[in-house]
Scaffold this active site. Structure first.
Site, PDB file in Angstrom:
ATOM      1  N   VAL A  25       0.876  -1.181   0.000  1.00 60.69           N
ATOM      2  CA  VAL A  25       0.000   0.000   0.000  1.00 60.69           C
ATOM      3  C   VAL A  25       0.905   1.220   0.000  1.00 60.69           C
ATOM      4  O   VAL A  25       1.476   1.579   1.030  1.00 60.69           O
ATOM      5  CB  VAL A  25      -0.921   0.006   1.238  1.00 60.69           C
ATOM      6  N   SER A  26       1.042   1.865  -1.171  1.00 60.37           N
ATOM      7  CA  SER A  26       2.032   2.933  -1.295  1.00 60.37           C
ATOM      8  C   SER A  26       1.441   4.327  -1.409  1.00 60.37           C
ATOM      9  O   SER A  26       2.151   5.314  -1.283  1.00 60.37           O
ATOM     10  CB  SER A  26       2.922   2.674  -2.523  1.00 60.37           C
ATOM     11  N   THR A  27       0.127   4.431  -1.655  1.00 61.77           N
ATOM     12  CA  THR A  27      -0.491   5.760  -1.771  1.00 61.77           C
ATOM     13  C   THR A  27      -1.771   5.811  -0.957  1.00 61.77           C
ATOM     14  O   THR A  27      -2.311   4.778  -0.536  1.00 61.77           O
ATOM     15  CB  THR A  27      -0.841   6.104  -3.238  1.00 61.77           C
TER      16      THR A  27
END
Length: 211
Positions: free
Chosen positions: A9-11
């Site tokens: 989950v990067s954003t």
């Protein structure tokens, strides 16, 4: 044999729950959920992520690894291909939620292996290309926003040059009227009035635009 869901989950637009729901809706059931939050798939290798490292330690032969798509493993071509190849060597089955693709070491047929490896490389390259395209779009957006901000700060670009402004002030000092100055400089009467009435403001406008 266990089934793992790995999520990255990067954003702020991505969530672990969304990726879990997608997996469940696709018919997957998993024993473990491993997730890395706020980690770049471009600059941080899978083995260097806190949970990515844990996943490497936990996976055993016969296990199944489920990912939304290969871009959750990473967006670095070399890292993604190395990771998938390492898992396949361990006997791990990798399955994607999108397109329901399977990568494993079950086949020993050279042609099928070549097709599998080529597909892995294609998907890894696509993930990196998408990341690079997104980065360039973001850079262009930032540059455009900065340009608009600068323009708003600077105000409207002056309709006169520095030489025209100098001529306006010179003729005004010699007693020429506005109509005569406008004709001599090629400027409108309104522009002549603005320069006459606020020479300092006219100079500031030219300077802010680098004129």
């Amino acid at each position: 044999m266990a089934t793992f869901l790995y999520a990255r989950v990067s954003t702020s637009e991505q969530t672990l729950e969304h990726q879990k729901t997608q997996a469940e809706q696709a018919g997957f059931k998993f024993d473990h959920v491993i997730a890395d939050h706020g980690v770049s798939g471009v600059s941080v290798l899978m083995k260097d992520r806190p949970e990515g490292k844990r996943l490497f330690d936990m996976l055993r032969s016969g296990d199944t690894l489920v990912v939304r798509w290969v871009d959750r493993l990473g967006r670095n071509y070399r890292d993604v291909t190395d990771t998938i190849e390492e898992f396949i060597r361990r006997g791990v089955v990798i399955r994607t939620i999108i397109n329901n693709m399977t990568f494993d070491g079950a086949t020993t047929d050279p042609m099928q292996m070549a097709v599998r490896d080529a597909l892995v490389r294609f998907m890894a390259a696509t993930a990196q290309a998408q990341a690079e395209a997104t980065k360039e779009a973001q850079k262009a957006g930032v540059a455009n926003a900065r340009a608009k901000s600068d323009d708003a700060y600077r105000g409207r670009k002056p309709s006169f040059s520095r030489s025209q402004m100098a001529l306006v002030l010179d003729l005004d000092g010699k007693g020429s009227n506005v109509s005569e100055i406008a004709k001599a400089t090629g400027l409108s009467r309104q522009t002549v009035y603005r320069i006459k009435d606020d020479a300092a403001g006219a100079e500031k406008a030219l300077a802010s635009w680098g004129l």
